[in-house]
Design a protein around this motif. Structure first.
Motif, mmCIF file in Angstrom:
data_model
loop_
_atom_site.group_PDB
_atom_site.id
_atom_site.type_symbol
_atom_site.label_atom_id
_atom_site.label_comp_id
_atom_site.label_asym_id
_atom_site.label_seq_id
_atom_site.Cartn_x
_atom_site.Cartn_y
_atom_site.Cartn_z
ATOM 1 N N ILE A 104 20.530 -12.136 15.472
ATOM 2 C CA ILE A 104 19.253 -11.463 15.715
ATOM 3 C C ILE A 104 18.120 -12.294 15.136
ATOM 4 O O ILE A 104 18.154 -12.692 13.975
ATOM 5 C CB ILE A 104 19.251 -10.048 15.100
ATOM 6 C CG1 ILE A 104 20.310 -9.171 15.777
ATOM 7 C CG2 ILE A 104 17.875 -9.408 15.230
ATOM 8 C CD1 ILE A 104 20.373 -7.758 15.233
ATOM 9 N N ALA A 105 17.109 -12.563 15.963
ATOM 10 C CA ALA A 105 15.943 -13.334 15.539
ATOM 11 C C ALA A 105 14.682 -12.532 15.825
ATOM 12 O O ALA A 105 14.584 -11.838 16.841
ATOM 13 C CB ALA A 105 15.899 -14.674 16.273
ATOM 14 N N VAL A 106 13.719 -12.643 14.939
ATOM 15 C CA VAL A 106 12.456 -11.910 15.062
ATOM 16 C C VAL A 106 11.462 -12.722 15.880
ATOM 17 O O VAL A 106 11.276 -13.922 15.661
ATOM 18 C CB VAL A 106 11.875 -11.602 13.673
ATOM 19 C CG1 VAL A 106 10.461 -11.047 13.792
ATOM 20 C CG2 VAL A 106 12.775 -10.620 12.925
ATOM 21 N N LEU A 107 10.817 -12.033 16.823
ATOM 22 C CA LEU A 107 9.674 -12.554 17.569
ATOM 23 C C LEU A 107 8.476 -11.654 17.285
ATOM 24 O O LEU A 107 8.637 -10.561 16.732
ATOM 25 C CB LEU A 107 9.959 -12.567 19.069
ATOM 26 C CG LEU A 107 10.941 -13.607 19.603
ATOM 27 C CD1 LEU A 107 11.336 -13.263 21.036
ATOM 28 C CD2 LEU A 107 10.309 -14.998 19.553
ATOM 29 N N ALA A 108 7.299 -12.080 17.650
ATOM 30 C CA ALA A 108 6.129 -11.209 17.524
ATOM 31 C C ALA A 108 6.355 -9.963 18.379
ATOM 32 O O ALA A 108 6.619 -10.064 19.580
ATOM 33 C CB ALA A 108 4.877 -11.950 17.976
ATOM 34 N N ASN A 109 6.332 -8.799 17.742
ATOM 35 C CA ASN A 109 6.475 -7.496 18.414
ATOM 36 C C ASN A 109 7.862 -7.265 19.016
ATOM 37 O O ASN A 109 8.023 -6.441 19.915
ATOM 38 C CB ASN A 109 5.426 -7.325 19.522
ATOM 39 C CG ASN A 109 4.015 -7.434 18.993
ATOM 40 O OD1 ASN A 109 3.681 -6.829 17.973
ATOM 41 N ND2 ASN A 109 3.189 -8.228 19.666
ATOM 42 N N GLY A 110 8.874 -7.980 18.559
ATOM 43 C CA GLY A 110 10.203 -7.730 19.112
ATOM 44 C C GLY A 110 11.280 -8.607 18.503
ATOM 45 O O GLY A 110 11.087 -9.250 17.465
ATOM 46 N N TYR A 111 12.447 -8.608 19.172
ATOM 47 C CA TYR A 111 13.582 -9.407 18.743
ATOM 48 C C TYR A 111 14.135 -10.172 19.942
ATOM 49 O O TYR A 111 13.924 -9.797 21.101
ATOM 50 C CB TYR A 111 14.718 -8.529 18.198
ATOM 51 C CG TYR A 111 14.375 -7.695 16.990
ATOM 52 C CD1 TYR A 111 14.436 -8.233 15.710
ATOM 53 C CD2 TYR A 111 14.029 -6.351 17.130
ATOM 54 C CE1 TYR A 111 14.135 -7.464 14.595
ATOM 55 C CE2 TYR A 111 13.734 -5.570 16.026
ATOM 56 C CZ TYR A 111 13.786 -6.125 14.760
ATOM 57 O OH TYR A 111 13.497 -5.365 13.669
ATOM 58 N N LEU A 112 14.874 -11.237 19.665
ATOM 59 C CA LEU A 112 15.714 -11.886 20.662
ATOM 60 C C LEU A 112 17.082 -12.056 20.026
ATOM 61 O O LEU A 112 17.200 -12.550 18.896
ATOM 62 C CB LEU A 112 15.157 -13.239 21.089
ATOM 63 C CG LEU A 112 15.898 -13.916 22.256
ATOM 64 C CD1 LEU A 112 14.924 -14.696 23.142
ATOM 65 C CD2 LEU A 112 16.990 -14.847 21.770
ATOM 66 N N ASP A 140 20.384 -8.580 26.502
ATOM 67 C CA ASP A 140 19.189 -8.108 27.206
ATOM 68 C C ASP A 140 18.315 -7.213 26.338
ATOM 69 O O ASP A 140 17.093 -7.332 26.341
ATOM 70 C CB ASP A 140 19.596 -7.322 28.468
ATOM 71 C CG ASP A 140 20.594 -8.084 29.310
ATOM 72 O OD1 ASP A 140 20.260 -9.195 29.744
ATOM 73 O OD2 ASP A 140 21.701 -7.581 29.520
ATOM 74 N N GLN A 141 18.950 -6.315 25.626
ATOM 75 C CA GLN A 141 18.201 -5.355 24.813
ATOM 76 C C GLN A 141 18.864 -5.258 23.452
ATOM 77 O O GLN A 141 20.083 -5.167 23.354
ATOM 78 C CB GLN A 141 18.201 -3.966 25.469
ATOM 79 C CG GLN A 141 17.559 -3.914 26.844
ATOM 80 C CD GLN A 141 17.672 -2.526 27.454
ATOM 81 O OE1 GLN A 141 17.911 -1.547 26.756
ATOM 82 N NE2 GLN A 141 17.492 -2.445 28.767
ATOM 83 N N VAL A 142 18.045 -5.287 22.405
ATOM 84 C CA VAL A 142 18.553 -5.064 21.065
ATOM 85 C C VAL A 142 17.547 -4.214 20.300
ATOM 86 O O VAL A 142 16.336 -4.448 20.367
ATOM 87 C CB VAL A 142 18.834 -6.389 20.328
ATOM 88 C CG1 VAL A 142 17.574 -7.219 20.184
ATOM 89 C CG2 VAL A 142 19.465 -6.125 18.971
ATOM 90 N N ASN A 143 18.055 -3.210 19.612
ATOM 91 C CA ASN A 143 17.227 -2.342 18.769
ATOM 92 C C ASN A 143 17.935 -2.180 17.435
ATOM 93 O O ASN A 143 19.140 -1.876 17.394
ATOM 94 C CB ASN A 143 17.026 -0.966 19.418
ATOM 95 C CG ASN A 143 16.231 -1.064 20.712
ATOM 96 O OD1 ASN A 143 15.038 -1.328 20.702
ATOM 97 N ND2 ASN A 143 16.906 -0.859 21.834
ATOM 98 N N ILE A 144 17.198 -2.385 16.367
ATOM 99 C CA ILE A 144 17.789 -2.272 15.036
ATOM 100 C C ILE A 144 16.766 -1.691 14.075
ATOM 101 O O ILE A 144 15.568 -2.016 14.127
ATOM 102 C CB ILE A 144 18.295 -3.649 14.537
ATOM 103 C CG1 ILE A 144 19.037 -3.497 13.210
ATOM 104 C CG2 ILE A 144 17.176 -4.671 14.468
ATOM 105 C CD1 ILE A 144 19.779 -4.766 12.786
#
Length: 542
Positions: free
Chosen positions: A146-154, A170-174
């Motif tokens: 899990i990597a942090v992006l501005a306003n989200g994750y990839l 495609d989708q990750v929520n943590i």
């Protein structure tokens, strides 16, 4: 007057300072074929304006890697990493850092500066590791990056035992209560709940892919799992050999665990090294030139397809995708049997090459390479391999798995039953136009003969072996691509290797480049044996 006005306008454009670039920047680097990773820069400066940059690649587990140098000049930021053999050049554009990351190939990227709320979410960034227990005897390690992006994750998913890395999520929520993700490429999803633990951050839940299996993912498992952990050959369905050459003498240590002795196995992509050997023969004897292109053998190929060189096909730098677009892979029990030359030809003529043309492992490319050699020599691939390798090396139990061929039918009873990763039986694979990608069936003893040739070639074959093992492209500081073979180094050790997998078989072959030690592993279960092979090759068990 107009000229003077333009000059004045130019003079009032503000120049970006080092402070304008300071902060943590993150962007999505598109690697092609739907695969992306996060690239990040932590940029700071001292009172003298000297710029310091730390490079992050969180999806690959790299954090705070110091750049060799960084500079800001004329609104342009340049970053150099000698160890990564990489460069970045970019400028500020509408609150974004826009530029180009070059590491082997050049890739555009836009990075955004992380805000305070983004930095707070950094506590969730990392590699979450866990193990799927398929049955009492089989387990499958998985890791979610899990990597942090501005306003989200990839996020990306790795299955190290299956040699699968960077699978798109495609989708990750943590958050502090739950972790969920979906990976549509492999039809998988996960839902887990945070468990109470003082020592680690773990999410306990279920992994769904067809069926459902329990899976606990822990971020601190990264510190507890060692990639150098010893594995036991007896834990695998494997037929194998360790080959040593010393004082002019060969020694072959054979071992067999849970498979029929002297059975035949599908060797999958190890076939590619044999197709590369055919090309190397032609290059060594100058039947083909190093820059020979497809248009010199195939009729009426459009540009830029016709400009593809045979060497680029053999090193996976042709720009061709992994598989042809018109290949129906819905039947994974035998996906290549009904794919014929006319379909391969149509796919080749209508394929859009990736741009830029970087490394892209391609079964499509090797199928095209094999059929190109077939057309050049006016002989079948089976005949070419038999004349160059199987017959001279007495590999009497090796052949191409071509459906309905008499010699295939004659050998079928010696071919081991294949098994999926979970242990269930599965069908054998057969090939036609894509035979060059993975159609060879062989035995351990035959493959020992093949590896001996690569380790200590006779005078008549030295030029060919040197040609096939010559490093052509750099994939990283420790890995180079030769014709077919991967060349790796670790300290003073250098070795060549390749692995393979079909629906019910896996394989590994490797040898040290000093010619003193080699390993052959063939398995009738789709459970990769690469880690075991590297262990036997580089850290011999006494």
């Amino acid at each position: 007057m107009k000229q003077l006005l333009l000059c004045l306008l130019f003079l009032v454009i503000p120049m970006a300072s080092a402070s304008d670039f300071s902060g943590t920047w993150r962007g999505q680097l598109n690697l092609g074929q739907g695969v992306s990773i996060v690239l990040g820069f932590d940029i700071s400066h001292n009172e003298d304006g000297e710029v310091n940059v730390l490079i992050d690649s969180p999806n690959q587990g790299m954090h705070d890697f110091p750049a060799s140098s960084a500079a800001i000049k004329n609104n342009q930021l340049t970053i150099q990493s000698d160890e990564l053999d990489a460069q970045f050049s970019g400028h500020l554009n509408n609150q974004k850092l826009s530029g180009e990351w070059k590491q082997g190939q050049a890739m555009p990227i836009d990075l955004s500066r992380l805000a305070s709320n983004d930095e707070q979410r950094m506590r969730f960034e990392g590699t979450y590791k866990g193990t799927l227990d398929i049955n009492a005897n089989t387990s499958l390690p998985l890791q979610l990056n899990i990597a942090v992006l501005a306003n989200g994750y990839l996020a990306t998913l790795d299955s190290p035992a299956q040699e699968s890395f960077g699978i798109p999520v495609d989708q990750v929520n943590i958050d502090d209560t739950q972790l969920t993700f979906q990976a549509s490429m492999i039809g998988a999803s996960y839902s887990g709940t945070l468990t109470e633990s003082e020592s680690s951050q773990c999410y306990k839940g279920q992994f769904s892919q067809g069926g459902k299996l329990p899976l606990t993912l822990c971020i601190k498992a990264t510190e507890q799992t060692s990639s150098t952990q010893q594995v036991n050959p007896a834990d695998y369905n494997v037929d194998g050999a360790v080959i040593t050459y010393s004082n002019g003498q060969w020694q072959v240590e054979r071992f067999t665990h849970h498979v029929p002795k002297d059975a035949q196995f599908e060797i999958g992509s190890v076939t590619k090294t044999m197709v590369a050997f055919l090309l190397a023969e032609d290059l060594a004897n100058e039947s083909l030139a190093q820059d020979t292109q497809l248009a010199e053998v195939w009729d009426k190929l459009p540009k830029p397809i016709g400009d593809i060189s045979l060497v680029s096909l053999a090193t996976h730098f042709s720009g061709l995708p992994r598989l042809p677009a018109n290949l129906d892979v819905t039947d994974d029990t035998n996906p290549y049997a009904d794919y014929h030359l006319n379909q391969l030809s149509d796919a080749l003529r209508n394929t859009e090459l990736s741009s830029p043309m970087g490394y892209q492992y391609s079964n499509f490319g090797y199928s095209v390479l094999a059929e190109t050699l077939v057309a050049f020599h006016h002989q079948s691939l089976d005949t070419l391999l038999t004349q160059s390798l199987f017959k001279p090396l007495n590999m009497n139990h090796s052949y191409l798995a071509l459906e309905n061929e008499d010699h295939v039918k004659a050998h079928i009873n010696a071919l081991a039953q294949g098994h999926r990763f979970d242990g269930d039986t599965t069908s054998h694979w057969y090939f036609d136009a894509m035979a060059g990608a993975g159609a060879v069936v062989s035995t351990v003893d035959d493959m020992v003969s093949y590896i001996k040739l690569m380790m200590q070639p006779p005078e008549s074959q030295k030029d060919t072996v040197e040609t096939v093992l010559e490093p052509r492209e750099s994939l990283s500081t420790q890995t180079q691509q030769a014709l077919g073979w991967l060349i790796q180094n670790k300290g003073q050790q250098r070795w060549a290797w390749h692995n393979g997998q079909t629906a019910g078989f896996t394989s590994y072959v490797g040898f040290t480049l000093d010619g003193h030690r080699g390993v052959v592993l063939l398995s009738n279960q789709a459970r990769p044996v690469t880690q075991l092979g590297q262990q036997l090759l580089l850290t011999p068990v006494k």
